[in-house]
Motif scaffolding. Structure first.
Motif, PDB file in Angstrom:
ATOM      1  N   LEU A   1     119.439 -25.296 -79.822  1.00  0.00           N
ATOM      2  CA  LEU A   1     119.720 -23.523 -79.419  1.00  0.00           C
ATOM      3  C   LEU A   1     120.587 -22.885 -78.510  1.00  0.00           C
ATOM      4  CD1 LEU A   1     117.623 -21.422 -77.977  1.00  0.00           C
ATOM      5  CD2 LEU A   1     117.091 -22.750 -76.035  1.00  0.00           C
ATOM      6  N   GLU A   2     121.241 -23.786 -78.019  1.00  0.00           N
ATOM      7  CA  GLU A   2     122.548 -23.788 -77.423  1.00  0.00           C
ATOM      8  C   GLU A   2     123.553 -22.912 -78.827  1.00  0.00           C
ATOM      9  OE1 GLU A   2     124.226 -27.308 -75.485  1.00  0.00           O
ATOM     10  OE2 GLU A   2     123.242 -26.570 -73.472  1.00  0.00           O
ATOM     11  N   LYS A   3     123.558 -23.943 -80.358  1.00  0.00           N
ATOM     12  CA  LYS A   3     124.657 -23.433 -80.915  1.00  0.00           C
ATOM     13  C   LYS A   3     124.236 -21.534 -81.461  1.00  0.00           C
ATOM     14  CE  LYS A   3     125.736 -27.953 -82.975  1.00  0.00           C
ATOM     15  NZ  LYS A   3     125.518 -28.954 -84.384  1.00  0.00           N
ATOM     16  N   TRP A   4     122.456 -21.478 -81.970  1.00  0.00           N
ATOM     17  CA  TRP A   4     122.554 -20.346 -82.243  1.00  0.00           C
ATOM     18  C   TRP A   4     121.927 -19.362 -80.554  1.00  0.00           C
ATOM     19  CZ3 TRP A   4     119.342 -16.586 -80.375  1.00  0.00           C
ATOM     20  CH2 TRP A   4     118.523 -15.794 -80.632  1.00  0.00           C
ATOM     21  N   LEU A   5     122.750 -20.020 -79.864  1.00  0.00           N
ATOM     22  CA  LEU A   5     122.450 -18.268 -78.664  1.00  0.00           C
ATOM     23  C   LEU A   5     124.053 -18.513 -79.022  1.00  0.00           C
ATOM     24  CD1 LEU A   5     120.263 -19.097 -75.256  1.00  0.00           C
ATOM     25  CD2 LEU A   5     120.622 -17.194 -77.004  1.00  0.00           C
ATOM     26  N   THR A   6     124.839 -17.376 -79.809  1.00  0.00           N
ATOM     27  CA  THR A   6     126.098 -17.181 -80.101  1.00  0.00           C
ATOM     28  C   THR A   6     126.368 -16.223 -78.668  1.00  0.00           C
ATOM     29  OG1 THR A   6     126.183 -15.216 -81.313  1.00  0.00           O
ATOM     30  CG2 THR A   6     126.658 -17.856 -82.179  1.00  0.00           C
ATOM     31  N   PRO A   7     127.487 -15.704 -78.300  1.00  0.00           N
ATOM     32  CA  PRO A   7     127.983 -15.267 -77.092  1.00  0.00           C
ATOM     33  C   PRO A   7     127.539 -13.365 -77.432  1.00  0.00           C
ATOM     34  CG  PRO A   7     130.151 -16.482 -77.461  1.00  0.00           C
ATOM     35  CD  PRO A   7     129.239 -16.453 -78.109  1.00  0.00           C
ATOM     36  N   ALA A   8     127.611 -13.313 -79.091  1.00  0.00           N
ATOM     37  CA  ALA A   8     126.964 -11.905 -79.571  1.00  0.00           C
ATOM     38  C   ALA A   8     125.337 -11.678 -79.541  1.00  0.00           C
ATOM     39  CB  ALA A   8     127.420 -12.217 -81.157  1.00  0.00           C
ATOM     40  N   ARG A   9     124.324 -12.566 -79.855  1.00  0.00           N
ATOM     41  CA  ARG A   9     123.797 -13.038 -79.263  1.00  0.00           C
ATOM     42  C   ARG A   9     122.804 -12.536 -78.277  1.00  0.00           C
ATOM     43  NH1 ARG A   9     123.334 -17.539 -84.533  1.00  0.00           N
ATOM     44  NH2 ARG A   9     122.381 -15.845 -86.502  1.00  0.00           N
ATOM     45  N   ILE A  10     123.767 -13.125 -76.907  1.00  0.00           N
ATOM     46  CA  ILE A  10     123.408 -13.692 -75.797  1.00  0.00           C
ATOM     47  C   ILE A  10     123.742 -12.158 -75.036  1.00  0.00           C
ATOM     48  CG2 ILE A  10     124.149 -14.542 -73.544  1.00  0.00           C
ATOM     49  CD1 ILE A  10     124.704 -17.144 -74.639  1.00  0.00           C
ATOM     50  N   LEU A  11     124.396 -11.369 -75.655  1.00  0.00           N
ATOM     51  CA  LEU A  11     124.548 -10.110 -75.120  1.00  0.00           C
ATOM     52  C   LEU A  11     122.978  -9.183 -76.044  1.00  0.00           C
ATOM     53  CD1 LEU A  11     128.576  -9.388 -76.074  1.00  0.00           C
ATOM     54  CD2 LEU A  11     127.352  -9.372 -73.412  1.00  0.00           C
ATOM     55  N   THR A  12     122.850  -9.361 -76.916  1.00  0.00           N
ATOM     56  CA  THR A  12     121.777  -8.862 -77.608  1.00  0.00           C
ATOM     57  C   THR A  12     120.821  -9.110 -77.430  1.00  0.00           C
ATOM     58  OG1 THR A  12     123.722  -9.180 -79.327  1.00  0.00           O
ATOM     59  CG2 THR A  12     120.779  -7.752 -80.153  1.00  0.00           C
ATOM     60  N   VAL A  13     120.270 -10.030 -76.593  1.00  0.00           N
ATOM     61  CA  VAL A  13     119.244 -10.104 -75.833  1.00  0.00           C
ATOM     62  C   VAL A  13     118.942 -10.355 -74.507  1.00  0.00           C
ATOM     63  CG1 VAL A  13     117.457 -12.566 -75.701  1.00  0.00           C
ATOM     64  CG2 VAL A  13     118.523 -12.583 -78.520  1.00  0.00           C
ATOM     65  N   GLY A  14     119.998 -10.131 -74.271  1.00  0.00           N
ATOM     66  CA  GLY A  14     120.479 -10.232 -72.499  1.00  0.00           C
ATOM     67  C   GLY A  14     119.928  -8.558 -72.333  1.00  0.00           C
ATOM     68  N   PHE A  15     120.479  -7.702 -73.508  1.00  0.00           N
ATOM     69  CA  PHE A  15     120.650  -6.247 -73.011  1.00  0.00           C
ATOM     70  C   PHE A  15     118.786  -5.989 -74.025  1.00  0.00           C
ATOM     71  CE2 PHE A  15     124.821  -5.168 -73.228  1.00  0.00           C
ATOM     72  CZ  PHE A  15     124.790  -4.322 -72.726  1.00  0.00           C
ATOM     73  N   ALA A  16     118.158  -6.271 -74.495  1.00  0.00           N
ATOM     74  CA  ALA A  16     116.840  -5.954 -75.184  1.00  0.00           C
ATOM     75  C   ALA A  16     116.124  -6.717 -74.068  1.00  0.00           C
ATOM     76  CB  ALA A  16     116.658  -6.358 -76.167  1.00  0.00           C
ATOM     77  N   ALA A  17     116.095  -7.789 -73.028  1.00  0.00           N
ATOM     78  CA  ALA A  17     115.349  -7.940 -72.424  1.00  0.00           C
ATOM     79  C   ALA A  17     115.815  -6.893 -71.215  1.00  0.00           C
ATOM     80  CB  ALA A  17     115.459  -9.648 -71.812  1.00  0.00           C
ATOM     81  N   LEU A  18     116.677  -6.825 -70.762  1.00  0.00           N
ATOM     82  CA  LEU A  18     116.524  -5.778 -69.892  1.00  0.00           C
ATOM     83  C   LEU A  18     115.766  -4.740 -70.027  1.00  0.00           C
ATOM     84  CD1 LEU A  18     118.009  -4.713 -66.926  1.00  0.00           C
ATOM     85  CD2 LEU A  18     119.996  -4.304 -68.259  1.00  0.00           C
TER      86      LEU A  18
END
Length: 447
Positions: free
Chosen positions: A6-23
């Motif tokens: 999971l940590e490998k999959w959660l790259t900075p780009a994916r964290i930003l994308t998922v974060g904005f989507a969740a918000l």
């Protein structure tokens, strides 16, 4: 093992994308609740999702009127989404972590670096803190000025609230307003106080936080970074050229500038040039402007604001880097130079990638809209560009879109806020193999 994967999959780009989507999803749920609407009936989820996306992506496109649809709770939800979306959720989270005294790890620093669009992790925590403090200071100062102006036409408590709401919305380049009936700021078309305050907020928010910090620290112009110099040159050039363009194209249009005196024409032209750079506020009716003015606005919206700002578009630096490279090729120079500094070829490649991906996205979105909406092509292209550039200007078409058309613009606004490159990195699996083999080159014929 699962956590490592999971940590490998959660790259900075994916964290930003998922974060904005969740918000966005959280905001959509809140705005769909009955307690958010004046009628006491919950807003349908598609419209709530559209509004939340527009707020988080600081766009300003609306399918329902903010004043007539939402009560104080709903309006405060929208305002919170605008502020978090404008600053970036990682910047807000960093400020909260600093305030609570918790330690920020390497992973978080990498995400902050990606969110702020800077080249190094050095000083990113201090930069994030300064961004929040500068933002709140600017918004508070100009909110007070707007409140004094609004107090002349409304009760003082409402004037203060309106001052705060519109100062945050303008600085974050969001374009949401509380004047009702989708009017935006058309009632203040020749009001110098409102116009200049909102324009200053839009310009400051669109410069980029790194530029503002650089301007604050650098006592002399020659000590400014190359990035800051290019941003200032491109921003001032676009504002000037945009103003002249609107003035010449609309000066005789009786439905826009033609009804104003000369001072009003100049002021409205300046405001139109400023707001087209991703702000979304309007003092003229874009449903009444000429096709030439719509195309002019589309070009300005496509460029947008500057990197690391609250605005969208392909960005000013991207545009000027491409132009400088074109000039260097035409003049036969081996490298692209600005202010006696050579621009890294990788920066040039990235600029072209951003521009090409943005153009392809707009072509695709506009093509689909021509299939789902029975409207004029120029208006559909305008709406698509406004969504991608997180601008928020509209020819009064947004409320008339079909549910499919609204979903398309939701995705377009999201792509525009996150950035086409960041979104592509989040959705693809990148190869990590080392380039141990170099293949032979072969020349192609182009042009």
């Amino acid at each position: 093992m699962a956590q490592t994967m999971l940590e490998k999959w959660l790259t900075p780009a994916r964290i930003l994308t998922v974060g904005f989507a969740a918000l966005i999803l959280i905001g959509a749920v809140l705005l769909s609740l009955p307690i958010a609407s004046k009628s006491g009936e919950g807003l349908n989820f598609i419209d709530a999702l559209f509004t939340a996306t527009s707020a988080v992506c600081v766009t300003g496109l609306v399918v329902v009127d903010t004043l007539t649809q939402f009560n104080l709770f709903g309006q405060l939800v929208i305002l919170s989404l605008i502020q978090i979306g404008g600053l970036g959720f990682m910047t807000v989270a960093t400020f909260i972590i600093i305030f609570t005294g918790r330690r920020i790890g390497l992973k978080e620093r990498l995400v902050i670096q990606e969110a702020l669009n800077v080249n190094s992790m050095e000083g990113v925590i201090r930069l994030a803190r300064n961004i929040v403090l500068i933002t709140l200071g600017i918004e508070l100062f100009f909110a007070a000025i707007l409140a004094f102006r609004f107090a002349l036409v409304m009760p003082i408590d409402r004037a203060i609230y309106y001052g705060i709401f519109h100062a945050i919305s303008a600085f974050c380049n969001a374009g949401f307003d509380l004047f009702g009936d989708f009017r935006s700021l058309t009632g203040f078309v020749d009001d110098p106080t409102v116009n200049f305050v909102v324009m200053l907020l839009i310009i400051l928010g669109g410069l980029g936080f790194t530029v503002m910090v650089d301007l604050w620290k650098a006592p002399k112009p020659e000590r400014l970074s190359l990035h800051t110099k290019l941003v200032l040159i491109m921003t001032s050039s676009l504002l000037l050229v945009g103003t002249i363009g609107y003035f010449l194209l609309e000066m005789n249009n009786p439905k826009t500038l033609g009804a104003l005196d000369w001072e009003g024409k100049i002021l409205a032209s300046m405001f139109a040039s400023t707001t087209a750079r991703t702000a979304g506020y309007a003092t003229i009716d874009y449903g009444s402007v000429s096709d030439a003015s719509l195309l002019w606005t589309i070009l300005l919206m496509f460029v947008g604001a500057s990197p690391g700002s609250t605005g969208g578009g392909i960005k000013t630096v991207t545009t000027i880097v491409i132009l400088l490279y074109v000039v260097s090729v035409i003049t036969g120079k081996d490298s692209t130079v600005a202010f006696r500094k050579r621009i890294d070829p990788r920066t040039i490649y990235k600029a072209f990638v951003v521009a090409v991906m943005a153009a392809l996205l707009l072509i695709g979105v506009t093509f689909v809209l021509t299939l789902t909406e029975d409207k004029e092509f120029i208006r559909l292209l305008f709406e698509a560009t406004s969504a991608f550039g997180t601008v928020g200007l509209s020819t009064n078409l947004t409320p008339e879109l079909s549910p499919v058309g609204r979903l398309i613009l939701i995705l377009t606004m999201f792509a525009g806020r996150v950035g086409p490159v960041t979104l592509a990195l989040a959705l693809t699996v990148r190869a990590h193999e080392k380039a141990l083999i170099k293949y032979p080159e072969e020349k192609l014929f182009v042009g």
